[in-house]
Design an enzyme around this catalytic site. Structure first.
Site, PDB file in Angstrom:
ATOM      1  N   HIS A  82      44.674  47.037  39.916  1.00 46.74           N
ATOM      2  CA  HIS A  82      43.950  46.383  39.887  1.00 46.74           C
ATOM      3  C   HIS A  82      42.559  46.291  38.929  1.00 46.74           C
ATOM      4  CE1 HIS A  82      41.253  43.406  41.728  1.00 46.74           C
ATOM      5  NE2 HIS A  82      40.434  44.426  41.595  1.00 46.74           N
ATOM      6  N   ASP A 161      37.608  40.351  54.236  1.00 51.31           N
ATOM      7  CA  ASP A 161      37.738  40.467  53.186  1.00 51.31           C
ATOM      8  C   ASP A 161      36.495  39.379  52.567  1.00 51.31           C
ATOM      9  OD1 ASP A 161      36.416  41.742  50.424  1.00 51.31           O
ATOM     10  OD2 ASP A 161      38.238  40.547  50.102  1.00 51.31           O
ATOM     11  N   SER A 183      36.116  46.430  49.391  1.00 54.08           N
ATOM     12  CA  SER A 183      36.755  45.041  49.438  1.00 54.08           C
ATOM     13  C   SER A 183      37.792  44.917  48.604  1.00 54.08           C
ATOM     14  CB  SER A 183      35.389  44.226  48.658  1.00 54.08           C
ATOM     15  OG  SER A 183      36.375  42.619  48.889  1.00 54.08           O
ATOM     16  N   LYS A 187      42.687  44.096  49.927  1.00 55.01           N
ATOM     17  CA  LYS A 187      43.795  43.592  49.507  1.00 55.01           C
ATOM     18  C   LYS A 187      44.311  44.231  48.999  1.00 55.01           C
ATOM     19  CE  LYS A 187      39.456  41.093  47.652  1.00 55.01           C
ATOM     20  NZ  LYS A 187      38.576  40.429  47.308  1.00 55.01           N
TER      21      LYS A 187
HETATM   22  N1  URA Z   1      35.813  41.890  43.885  1.00 50.88           N
HETATM   23  C1  URA Z   1      36.177  41.983  45.434  1.00 50.88           C
HETATM   24  O1  URA Z   1      37.322  41.658  45.446  1.00 50.88           O
HETATM   25  N2  URA Z   1      34.922  42.342  46.139  1.00 50.88           N
HETATM   26  C2  URA Z   1      33.891  42.516  45.752  1.00 50.88           C
HETATM   27  O2  URA Z   1      32.631  42.780  46.447  1.00 50.88           O
HETATM   28  C3  URA Z   1      33.765  42.669  44.654  1.00 50.88           C
HETATM   29  C4  URA Z   1      33.913  42.248  43.286  1.00 50.88           C
END
Ligand code: URA
Length: 444
Positions: A82, A161, A183, A187
């Protein structure tokens, strides 16, 4: 349990239990806890922080709030990657086949671009015929067959989220390390990976502006991964300029092909090798970082990484001949050179401004449903450290015939470049690596 008591507890610096956090997340997702209470709680977290245990509990509660992808029918350790943002970031196009070519399965869900950032899915769709919607069974079968599949995000991953991030966006609570870390990781965990490699950007264009804060964010994400049983490593890299030279969908695919041929830009190649090596170690195909890097270098020079890319493109219905002949990718009909109006040395390039310039040309979406033009974008002719003379081209715009005036885009590109009389000290691209063993900074 009452939300007000949990807000009070956090406001006073207390630690919430996993069941208290789950109560908040379930209540908020289900509409029983209103925005104003969740905002107050997020602000309390912003000021008081969260312990590692709380952060892991929040991550899991959000990961469990929607669909959870089951990748267990795929053999081997599934390692995901990521990136915390990036203009001209085509690393997935390179790392996917590179890592898959040494036997580490890559089952990736990627997004589309919005605003100044491009999305991997849009880049892949610039290849004629490429399909990014596969059924779950075909996705899994393809990874078991050739080691690599990339699909668009489907289903409802971590909806809690999504709701909380939108609330944070309008309540000045985005820039909280535990909230960002949970966050991102919620994911990734919902997407089913066994192990995760994070590409954390630092610098003026990134969420975290200083190396110290980026290390804290990386450490928080690694701690979450460790706590929930997913091995995680993070590489911190500088974002004071875009990666490589190309910005725009087909232009970036062409640059990815060059990189897979071992002829890519140095910064992009190095970041891909480093991130890929961590994936290979976590995936169990090498026992040390150096061994993994040696293996991956070999795959770039012996053509196996490129061959894997071709197999992957063809498996998803794309025209594999673009790999042998990138001129078969969508081509812009016109180019415009952006000339420097001062002489000196490039000391910084604002990636975000260039991303916006590419978007105005049609390479990105200003709104969610906008159409993009795969052929357009820009290619940088000068990067940080380069000498520039007045009148030199600093970038080439690739535009469509019907695009009228390009002066505003050229001005934006010029404004993105900082050109100073003296060269600044060259900043290294790679700054630090964070694993469960701790932070280690690269020698500078
Ligand atoms: N990217 C995300 O997915 N969440 C955040 O809180 C900040 C950046």
């Amino acid at each position: 349990m009452r939300a007000v008591d949990l807000i009070h507890k956090k406001r006073e610096g207390g630690e919430l239990s996993a069941s208290e956090i789950s109560f908040l997340i379930k209540g908020y997702s289900g509409g029983d806890i209103p925005d104003y209470q969740m905002s107050a709680w997020a602000m309390a977290v912003y000021y008081k922080g969260m312990t590692e245990r709380e952060t892991a509990a929040l991550t899991l509660a959000m990961a469990e709030s929607g669909d959870q992808v089951n990748l267990s029918p795929i053999l081997g350790v599934k390692v995901d990657k990521h990136s915390t943002g990036g203009v001209g970031d085509k690393t997935t196009l390179i790392i996917g086949p590179l890592v898959a070519s040494v036997g580490v399965p890559v089952a990736k869900m990627s997004g589309r671009g919005l605003g100044h950032t491009g999305g991997t899915i849009d880049k892949l769709e610039s290849i004629d015929g490429f399909r990014t919607e596969l059924s779950r069974d075909s996705f899994i079968a393809q990874v078991n067959d050739i080691g690599l599949a990339v699909i668009g995000q489907s289903g409802d991953l971590a909806p809690a989220d999504k709701k909380l991030y939108a609330l944070r966006d309008v309540t000045a609570t985005v820039e909280s390390i535990p909230l960002i870390a949970s966050s991102v990781m919620s994911k990734k965990i919902a997407a089913g990976a066994d192990a995760i490699v994070l590409d954390v950007k630092t610098g003026s264009g990134a969420f975290m502006k200083t190396l110290e804060d980026s290390e804290k964010l990386a450490a928080a994400m690694v701690a979450i991964g460790t706590e929930v049983g997913r091995q995680t490593a993070a590489v911190i890299s500088d974002m004071d300029q875009p990666l490589g030279f190309a910005i725009g969908n087909a232009l970036e695919v062409a640059e990815a092909i060059e990189t897979l041929q071992g002829k890519g830009p140095e910064d992009l190649t190095e970041l891909c090798l480093v991130l890929g090596s961590h994936m290979v170690v976590l995936g169990g195909a090498a026992s040390s970082f150096d061994e993994a890097k040696g293996l991956l270098r070999e795959q770039l020079s012996n053509g196996k990484a490129l061959a894997k890319f071709k197999a992957f493109v063809e498996a998803q219905g794309g025209d594999g001949s673009v790999i042998d002949d990138p001129s078969r990718l969508p081509q812009a009909t016109r180019t415009v050179e952006v000339q420097a109006i001062t002489s000196g040395y490039v000391t910084a390039i604002q990636a975000e401004q260039l991303g916006l310039a590419a978007m105005i040309l049609g390479a990105g979406r200003a709104t969610k449903d906008a159409q993009i033009d795969y052929a357009v974008g820009l290619v940088l002719r000068k990067k940080v450290g380069d000498e520039v003379r007045e009148g030199d081209s600093i970038a080439t715009l690739y535009v469509r015939e019907e695009q009228g005036d390009t002066d505003n885009v050229a001005d934006r590109v010029r404004e993105a470049y900082r050109i100073e009389p003296n060269a600044s000290q060259n900043k290294p691209l790679l700054l630090a690596v964070v694993t469960s063993a701790g932070v280690s900074r690269f020698a500078q």
